[in-house]
Design a protein around this motif. Structure first.
Motif, mmCIF file in Angstrom:
data_model
loop_
_atom_site.group_PDB
_atom_site.id
_atom_site.type_symbol
_atom_site.label_atom_id
_atom_site.label_comp_id
_atom_site.label_asym_id
_atom_site.label_seq_id
_atom_site.Cartn_x
_atom_site.Cartn_y
_atom_site.Cartn_z
ATOM 1 N N PHE A 2 0.787 -1.233 0.000
ATOM 2 C CA PHE A 2 0.000 0.000 0.000
ATOM 3 C C PHE A 2 0.819 1.283 0.000
ATOM 4 O O PHE A 2 0.289 2.350 -0.287
ATOM 5 N N GLY A 3 2.098 1.213 0.382
ATOM 6 C CA GLY A 3 2.882 2.435 0.526
ATOM 7 C C GLY A 3 2.373 3.236 1.708
ATOM 8 O O GLY A 3 1.793 2.698 2.641
ATOM 9 N N ASP A 4 2.570 4.537 1.631
ATOM 10 C CA ASP A 4 2.068 5.450 2.659
ATOM 11 C C ASP A 4 1.677 6.736 1.943
ATOM 12 O O ASP A 4 2.504 7.618 1.710
ATOM 13 N N GLY A 5 0.409 6.808 1.579
ATOM 14 C CA GLY A 5 -0.096 7.946 0.820
ATOM 15 C C GLY A 5 0.065 9.270 1.529
ATOM 16 O O GLY A 5 0.289 10.304 0.895
ATOM 17 N N ASP A 6 -0.038 9.264 2.856
ATOM 18 C CA ASP A 6 0.097 10.515 3.609
ATOM 19 C C ASP A 6 1.476 11.136 3.438
ATOM 20 O O ASP A 6 1.630 12.348 3.484
ATOM 21 N N ARG A 7 2.489 10.300 3.238
ATOM 22 C CA ARG A 7 3.853 10.800 3.061
ATOM 23 C C ARG A 7 4.284 10.776 1.598
ATOM 24 O O ARG A 7 5.423 11.110 1.280
ATOM 25 N N GLY A 8 3.407 10.374 0.716
ATOM 26 C CA GLY A 8 3.750 10.346 -0.707
ATOM 27 C C GLY A 8 4.627 9.169 -1.095
ATOM 28 O O GLY A 8 5.366 9.247 -2.078
ATOM 29 N N ILE B 288 11.935 8.262 -2.332
ATOM 30 C CA ILE B 288 11.227 7.298 -1.487
ATOM 31 C C ILE B 288 12.086 6.884 -0.300
ATOM 32 O O ILE B 288 11.624 6.910 0.845
ATOM 33 N N ALA B 289 13.328 6.492 -0.546
ATOM 34 C CA ALA B 289 14.198 6.045 0.549
ATOM 35 C C ALA B 289 14.415 7.159 1.559
ATOM 36 O O ALA B 289 14.516 6.906 2.764
ATOM 37 N N GLY B 290 14.471 8.409 1.092
ATOM 38 C CA GLY B 290 14.639 9.541 1.992
ATOM 39 C C GLY B 290 13.426 9.772 2.876
ATOM 40 O O GLY B 290 13.557 10.322 3.972
ATOM 41 N N LEU B 291 12.252 9.360 2.424
ATOM 42 C CA LEU B 291 11.031 9.504 3.221
ATOM 43 C C LEU B 291 10.842 8.374 4.226
ATOM 44 O O LEU B 291 10.102 8.528 5.198
ATOM 45 N N LEU B 292 11.490 7.244 3.983
ATOM 46 C CA LEU B 292 11.372 6.103 4.889
ATOM 47 C C LEU B 292 12.177 6.349 6.162
ATOM 48 O O LEU B 292 13.251 6.948 6.121
ATOM 49 N N THR B 293 11.675 5.850 7.266
ATOM 50 C CA THR B 293 12.436 5.903 8.507
ATOM 51 C C THR B 293 13.492 4.797 8.474
ATOM 52 O O THR B 293 13.405 3.857 7.676
ATOM 53 N N GLU B 294 14.460 4.890 9.368
ATOM 54 C CA GLU B 294 15.475 3.834 9.465
ATOM 55 C C GLU B 294 14.822 2.492 9.781
ATOM 56 O O GLU B 294 15.184 1.457 9.226
ATOM 57 N N ASP B 295 13.831 2.495 10.652
ATOM 58 C CA ASP B 295 13.122 1.262 11.005
ATOM 59 C C ASP B 295 12.396 0.679 9.790
ATOM 60 O O ASP B 295 12.380 -0.541 9.598
ATOM 61 N N GLU B 296 11.806 1.534 8.966
ATOM 62 C CA GLU B 296 11.123 1.053 7.759
ATOM 63 C C GLU B 296 12.112 0.480 6.749
ATOM 64 O O GLU B 296 11.836 -0.536 6.112
ATOM 65 N N ARG B 297 13.268 1.113 6.620
ATOM 66 C CA ARG B 297 14.294 0.566 5.716
ATOM 67 C C ARG B 297 14.756 -0.807 6.205
ATOM 68 O O ARG B 297 14.909 -1.741 5.420
#
Length: 192
Positions: free
Chosen positions: A103-109, A160-169
């Motif tokens: 689903f991604g995360d639409g709120d963060r694009g 996209i990678a810049g929007l991800l948190t370290e935990d999400e990566r």
């Protein structure tokens, strides 16, 4: 293929590396492999190891190597010494990754990973994540996030990678490294 034997030391004789930080090439789409070799050759993607190797290949050699790895099977045989798949991620990380993949995360694009990489982590023309090691995936996500890797088309992965948190990566790396990417993303989303 004799030419690909030069690649065995790092990428494995079956196209699967015994080192988690080295990409697995078996069964990867030929256009994706070709683009990475061209990016190493032109120094759009930097690697002390790969830049000189890619630069030394003739166009014909490059085409042969690409065809060879694209045709290798992605299942193990008795001589295979791959480190893929690694152990399954903890349930919290599996849930985080499953949602981002599907689903991604639409709120963060953030679009779903499967939009570009396919529902089973494979899509022609895109780098396959279906059989990649967790350390390799994490290293690439971090390189895109800190912009030390910049060979993505239209900066999609850097954004996209810049929007991800370290935990999400971490969660995504564990998800793909455990082989969960070989299943449709929506089938790995935990039920509520």
């Amino acid at each position: 293929m004799l030419l690909a034997k030069r690649c065995d030391h790092c990428h494995g004789s079956e196209g699967f590396s015994a080192v988690a930080s080295t990409p697995n090439l078996a069964g990867m789409d030929k256009l994706a492999i070709w683009k990475q070799l061209e990016d190493f050759r032109s120094l759009k993607r930097l690697s002390h190891t790969m830049d000189p190797i890619a630069g030394s290949l003739s166009s014909r050699d490059e085409a042969d190597v690409v065809a060879y790895y694209a045709k290798l099977p992605v299942f193990a045989d008795p001589q295979d010494n791959r480190v893929f798949p690694q152990s399954r991620p903890d349930p919290t990380h599996a849930a985080i990754a499953s949602r981002l993949v599907s689903f991604g995360d639409g709120d963060r694009g953030i679009p779903p990973c499967q939009a570009c990489h396919g529902p089973v982590a494979y899509r022609p023309g895109a780098p396959s994540l279906a059989t990649q090691n967790d350390v390799y995936v994490l290293n690439q996500l971090e390189a895109f996030a800190d912009r030390s890797r910049a060979n993505d088309i239209n900066e999609a992965m850097r954004t996209i990678a810049g929007l991800l948190t370290e935990d999400e990566r971490q969660a995504l790396a564990q998800y793909y490294g455990s082989g969960l990417g070989l299943q449709p993303g929506s089938s790995t989303v935990p039920k509520k």
